[in-house]
Design a protein around this motif. Structure first.
Motif, PDB file in Angstrom:
ATOM      1  N   THR A 296       3.268  13.855  -4.676  1.00  0.00           N
ATOM      2  CA  THR A 296       2.173  14.130  -4.515  1.00  0.00           C
ATOM      3  C   THR A 296       1.128  13.283  -5.155  1.00  0.00           C
ATOM      4  O   THR A 296       0.230  13.600  -4.973  1.00  0.00           O
ATOM      5  CB  THR A 296       2.178  15.642  -5.707  1.00  0.00           C
ATOM      6  OG1 THR A 296       2.850  16.695  -5.745  1.00  0.00           O
ATOM      7  CG2 THR A 296       0.504  16.223  -5.803  1.00  0.00           C
ATOM      8  N   ALA A 297       2.154  12.280  -5.771  1.00  0.00           N
ATOM      9  CA  ALA A 297       0.647  11.507  -6.482  1.00  0.00           C
ATOM     10  C   ALA A 297       0.863  10.364  -5.564  1.00  0.00           C
ATOM     11  O   ALA A 297      -0.826   9.102  -5.348  1.00  0.00           O
ATOM     12  CB  ALA A 297       1.669  10.428  -7.703  1.00  0.00           C
ATOM     13  N   TRP A 298       1.875   9.949  -4.794  1.00  0.00           N
ATOM     14  CA  TRP A 298       1.845   9.638  -3.793  1.00  0.00           C
ATOM     15  C   TRP A 298       0.387   9.937  -2.250  1.00  0.00           C
ATOM     16  O   TRP A 298      -0.716   8.922  -1.773  1.00  0.00           O
ATOM     17  CB  TRP A 298       2.803   8.779  -2.852  1.00  0.00           C
ATOM     18  CG  TRP A 298       2.585   8.154  -1.840  1.00  0.00           C
ATOM     19  CD1 TRP A 298       2.366   8.027  -0.444  1.00  0.00           C
ATOM     20  CD2 TRP A 298       2.397   6.583  -1.699  1.00  0.00           C
ATOM     21  NE1 TRP A 298       2.652   7.134   0.194  1.00  0.00           N
ATOM     22  CE2 TRP A 298       2.158   6.087  -0.172  1.00  0.00           C
ATOM     23  CE3 TRP A 298       2.189   5.681  -2.840  1.00  0.00           C
ATOM     24  CZ2 TRP A 298       2.360   4.626  -0.139  1.00  0.00           C
ATOM     25  CZ3 TRP A 298       2.193   4.415  -2.761  1.00  0.00           C
ATOM     26  CH2 TRP A 298       1.636   3.828  -1.105  1.00  0.00           C
ATOM     27  N   ALA A 299       0.802  11.044  -2.199  1.00  0.00           N
ATOM     28  CA  ALA A 299      -0.731  10.958  -1.497  1.00  0.00           C
ATOM     29  C   ALA A 299      -1.847  10.802  -1.595  1.00  0.00           C
ATOM     30  O   ALA A 299      -2.956  10.963  -1.264  1.00  0.00           O
ATOM     31  CB  ALA A 299      -0.589  12.940  -1.106  1.00  0.00           C
ATOM     32  N   ARG A 300      -2.249  11.542  -3.357  1.00  0.00           N
ATOM     33  CA  ARG A 300      -3.367  10.850  -4.433  1.00  0.00           C
ATOM     34  C   ARG A 300      -4.044   9.296  -3.813  1.00  0.00           C
ATOM     35  O   ARG A 300      -5.564   9.682  -3.575  1.00  0.00           O
ATOM     36  CB  ARG A 300      -3.390  11.240  -4.867  1.00  0.00           C
ATOM     37  CG  ARG A 300      -3.400  13.028  -5.506  1.00  0.00           C
ATOM     38  CD  ARG A 300      -3.747  13.474  -6.788  1.00  0.00           C
ATOM     39  NE  ARG A 300      -3.316  13.176  -7.599  1.00  0.00           N
ATOM     40  CZ  ARG A 300      -2.282  13.114  -8.519  1.00  0.00           C
ATOM     41  NH1 ARG A 300      -2.172  14.710  -7.977  1.00  0.00           N
ATOM     42  NH2 ARG A 300      -1.674  12.584  -9.297  1.00  0.00           N
ATOM     43  N   THR A 301      -2.928   8.690  -4.471  1.00  0.00           N
ATOM     44  CA  THR A 301      -2.964   7.022  -4.289  1.00  0.00           C
ATOM     45  C   THR A 301      -2.369   6.295  -3.797  1.00  0.00           C
ATOM     46  O   THR A 301      -3.363   5.126  -3.312  1.00  0.00           O
ATOM     47  CB  THR A 301      -1.861   7.158  -5.318  1.00  0.00           C
ATOM     48  OG1 THR A 301      -1.381   7.096  -6.053  1.00  0.00           O
ATOM     49  CG2 THR A 301      -3.297   7.541  -7.152  1.00  0.00           C
ATOM     50  N   GLY A 302      -1.679   6.605  -2.000  1.00  0.00           N
ATOM     51  CA  GLY A 302      -1.393   5.990  -1.271  1.00  0.00           C
ATOM     52  C   GLY A 302      -2.829   5.413   0.155  1.00  0.00           C
ATOM     53  O   GLY A 302      -2.533   4.102  -0.143  1.00  0.00           O
TER      54      GLY A 302
END
Length: 200
Positions: free
Chosen positions: A187-193
């Motif tokens: 989830t965090a990677w989907a936001r910041t990636g």
């Protein structure tokens, strides 16, 4: 030059220590899920402590339950009838006998379970028996060492079963928590990636 596997054990130990520091220390990177896993570890350790105490109680009970069998004394019985054939089943092969007790004489049935010597014996044969406090035939007592070994085996078995059960519980809990961590990372990677890769 050391082989590639020579530092496997130190790396594994370092990894375990790092994980314990993450779960139990004051690492600023600790997340709520890490604190929860630390609490699970503390709870399982407490349960294991209780299991060890219970194992000691079970072992003591096992030892004490054998003490009545130790309070028997030897005597001699005379067969009133022929003994069973050799090879008879322990609780089927039996013969009438009589024996002396303080204050008189008693008679009853001896079985091959308590007196193996009656197998194939003729009427009138004297056989060694063990009597309990009430003057009835009893099984031969176990030695002190055997009683202690039985108690230790009982305590060790309870401890081992509890340890394996708690390890399974921890493995299942850790698997579930690791899946939650992985979902959080995704989830965090989907936001910041996307923004991070665009800046590169």
């Amino acid at each position: 030059m050391p082989s590639s596997g020579s530092d496997t054990a130190p790396r594994a130990a370092t990894g375990r220590m790092s994980r314990l520091r993450m779960l139990a220390g004051r690492n600023p990177l600790r997340r709520p899920i890490d604190r929860f896993e630390g609490a699970v570890l503390v709870a399982l350790a407490a349960v294991f402590g209780v299991a060890v105490a219970a194992a000691a109680i079970f072992g003591t009970h096992t030892y004490q339950s054998q003490l009545p069998a130790a309070h028997v004394h030897p005597a001699v019985a005379v067969l009133v009838q022929h003994g069973p054939q050799a090879g008879s089943l322990p609780h089927v092969g039996q013969a009438e006998a009589r024996w002396r007790v303080p204050g008189g004489e008693r008679s009853g049935v001896l079985t091959t379970a308590t007196v193996p010597g009656i197998s194939g014996a003729a009427a009138g044969t004297r056989v060694a028996i063990w009597l309990n406090g009430s003057g009835q035939p009893a099984e031969p007592p176990a030695g002190q060492a055997v009683m202690i070994i039985y108690a230790l085996i009982t305590g060790g078995a309870v401890t081992a079963i509890a340890g394996v059960a708690l390890l399974i519980v921890y493995a299942l809990a850790r698997h579930a928590l690791d899946r939650r961590r992985l979902a959080g990372w995704e989830t965090a990677w989907a936001r910041t990636g996307p923004s991070w890769t665009a800046q590169r």
